[in-house]
Structures are given as structure tokens and as C-alpha cells.
Design a protein around this motif. Structure first.
Motif, PDB file in Angstrom:
ATOM      1  N   GLY A 102       0.799  -1.212   0.000  1.00 45.76           N
ATOM      2  CA  GLY A 102       0.000   0.000   0.000  1.00 45.76           C
ATOM      3  C   GLY A 102       0.834   1.265   0.000  1.00 45.76           C
ATOM      4  N   TYR A 103       2.120   1.113   0.287  1.00 49.79           N
ATOM      5  CA  TYR A 103       3.029   2.260   0.264  1.00 49.79           C
ATOM      6  C   TYR A 103       3.678   2.428  -1.100  1.00 49.79           C
ATOM      7  CZ  TYR A 103       2.585   1.813   5.323  1.00 49.79           C
ATOM      8  OH  TYR A 103       2.088   1.718   6.605  1.00 49.79           O
ATOM      9  N   GLY A 104       3.276   1.587  -2.049  1.00 53.87           N
ATOM     10  CA  GLY A 104       3.826   1.700  -3.385  1.00 53.87           C
ATOM     11  C   GLY A 104       5.165   1.019  -3.566  1.00 53.87           C
ATOM     12  N   ILE A 105       5.546   0.176  -2.624  1.00 52.91           N
ATOM     13  CA  ILE A 105       6.820  -0.518  -2.692  1.00 52.91           C
ATOM     14  C   ILE A 105       6.613  -1.906  -3.291  1.00 52.91           C
ATOM     15  CG2 ILE A 105       8.758  -1.441  -1.352  1.00 52.91           C
ATOM     16  CD1 ILE A 105       8.117   0.730   0.739  1.00 52.91           C
ATOM     17  N   TYR A 106       7.460  -2.262  -4.254  1.00 49.22           N
ATOM     18  CA  TYR A 106       7.377  -3.577  -4.876  1.00 49.22           C
ATOM     19  C   TYR A 106       8.347  -4.513  -4.155  1.00 49.22           C
ATOM     20  CZ  TYR A 106       4.810  -1.306  -8.636  1.00 49.22           C
ATOM     21  OH  TYR A 106       3.877  -0.602  -9.352  1.00 49.22           O
ATOM     22  N   ILE A 107       7.838  -5.662  -3.727  1.00 47.34           N
ATOM     23  CA  ILE A 107       8.691  -6.609  -3.009  1.00 47.34           C
ATOM     24  C   ILE A 107       8.440  -8.029  -3.502  1.00 47.34           C
ATOM     25  CG2 ILE A 107       8.769  -5.196  -0.921  1.00 47.34           C
ATOM     26  CD1 ILE A 107       6.794  -7.143   0.349  1.00 47.34           C
ATOM     27  N   ASN A 108       9.386  -8.898  -3.210  1.00 51.13           N
ATOM     28  CA  ASN A 108       9.234 -10.327  -3.402  1.00 51.13           C
ATOM     29  C   ASN A 108       9.322 -10.973  -2.029  1.00 51.13           C
ATOM     30  OD1 ASN A 108      10.785 -13.151  -3.771  1.00 51.13           O
ATOM     31  ND2 ASN A 108       9.471 -12.778  -5.534  1.00 51.13           N
ATOM     32  N   ASP A 109       8.305 -11.708  -1.656  1.00 52.72           N
ATOM     33  CA  ASP A 109       8.215 -12.222  -0.294  1.00 52.72           C
ATOM     34  C   ASP A 109       8.063 -13.737  -0.281  1.00 52.72           C
ATOM     35  OD1 ASP A 109       6.200 -11.323   2.628  1.00 52.72           O
ATOM     36  OD2 ASP A 109       8.312 -11.847   2.402  1.00 52.72           O
ATOM     37  N   TRP A 110       8.502 -14.353   0.824  1.00 50.37           N
ATOM     38  CA  TRP A 110       8.430 -15.801   1.007  1.00 50.37           C
ATOM     39  C   TRP A 110       7.627 -16.129   2.266  1.00 50.37           C
ATOM     40  CZ3 TRP A 110      10.526 -19.399  -2.335  1.00 50.37           C
ATOM     41  CH2 TRP A 110      11.457 -18.922  -3.266  1.00 50.37           C
ATOM     42  N   GLY A 111       6.951 -17.264   2.223  1.00 48.03           N
ATOM     43  CA  GLY A 111       6.340 -17.790   3.424  1.00 48.03           C
ATOM     44  C   GLY A 111       7.372 -18.573   4.227  1.00 48.03           C
ATOM     45  N   GLN A 112       6.936 -19.090   5.377  1.00 46.86           N
ATOM     46  CA  GLN A 112       7.859 -19.787   6.267  1.00 46.86           C
ATOM     47  C   GLN A 112       8.022 -21.259   5.886  1.00 46.86           C
ATOM     48  OE1 GLN A 112       4.704 -19.402   6.889  1.00 46.86           O
ATOM     49  NE2 GLN A 112       4.045 -21.406   7.657  1.00 46.86           N
ATOM     50  N   GLY A 113       7.164 -21.753   5.021  1.00 47.79           N
ATOM     51  CA  GLY A 113       7.252 -23.130   4.563  1.00 47.79           C
ATOM     52  C   GLY A 113       6.332 -24.075   5.319  1.00 47.79           C
ATOM     53  N   THR A 114       5.918 -25.127   4.626  1.00 47.67           N
ATOM     54  CA  THR A 114       5.107 -26.175   5.244  1.00 47.67           C
ATOM     55  C   THR A 114       5.658 -27.534   4.794  1.00 47.67           C
ATOM     56  OG1 THR A 114       2.842 -26.994   5.603  1.00 47.67           O
ATOM     57  CG2 THR A 114       3.349 -26.190   3.397  1.00 47.67           C
TER      58      THR A 114
END
Length: 120
Positions: A102-114
Motif C-alpha cells: 500500500g506504500y507503493g513498494i514492490y517486493i518479493n516475499d516468502w512464506g515460512q514453509g510447510t
């Protein structure tokens, strides 16, 4: 802050099925490409399947015809239906997403895994 939380892993017998979910939460404006990766002990992390925000999908050869990736954009949720599971599918499965906050920042994110374990 953005969070990706996977669920649905577990122990299943060969030939069985599991459905993984990845729920994204936080200050998210738009979700773009999303994907599932996996990492088995002693091996590098590898792409399992990916999906664009318009629904186009790609699969690794080793899961074609057995796994199905899908998403619910209204819920910011990614899914992986895994059928005909094999022992070699045993791994930690991770959710990955490209998104704009929502701040206009583009990111690549990961989950913690299952953890997914296929064993008789």
C-alpha cells in the motif's frame, strides 16, 4: 508489513493427495506473480509451479499432470492441489509472491514453509 502463511502440509501415503494454501495478509495493494517452491533435505530450492495474476500457469516437468496451482485474488490466497503424490515429493514447500504494498513498494516475499512428507 506483509506476511505469507502456508498451511495444509502433512504426512500422506504414496498416491495420496494434499492441498496447500498460502494466505497473504498485511498492507497489500496488488499481488502479481505467485509460485510454489520446494526444498528437500540436501537439495536446492526448486520451482514447482507459478501463476500470474491473470491466471496463466507454469509447472515443473516433475509435477505436470499431478499438481494444480490456483489463486483467489479476492482473498489474496494461493493454492496447490497435489495428487498422485510420490515419495520424492517429500520436501518443505514455500509460497512466493511478487507484490506491491500500500506504500507503493514492490517486493518479493516468502512464506515460512510447510512440510510435506510422502511415506508408507
Amino acid at each position: 508489513q506483509v506476511q505469507l502463511v502456508e498451511s495444509g502440509g502433512g504426512l500422506v501415503q504414496p498416491g495420496g493427495s494434499l492441498r496447500l494454501s498460502c494466505a497473504a495478509s498485511g498492507n497489500i495493494f496488488t499481488m502479481y506473480d505467485m509460485g510454489w517452491y520446494r526444498q528437500a533435505p540436501g537439495k536446492e530450492r526448486e520451482l514447482v509451479a507459478s501463476i500470474t495474476n491473470s491466471g496463466s500457469t507454469k509447472y515443473a516437468d516433475f509435477v505436470k499432470g499431478r499438481f494444480t496451482i490456483s489463486r483467489d485474488n479476492a482473498k489474496n490466497t494461493l493454492y496447490l492441489q497435489m495428487d498422485s503424490l510420490k515419495v520424492e515429493d517429500t520436501a518443505v514447500y514455500y509460497c512466493n509472491a511478487d507484490l506491491r504494498t500500500g506504500y507503493g513498494i514492490y517486493i518479493n516475499d516468502w512464506g515460512q514453509g510447510t512440510q510435506v512428507t510422502v511415506s508408507s
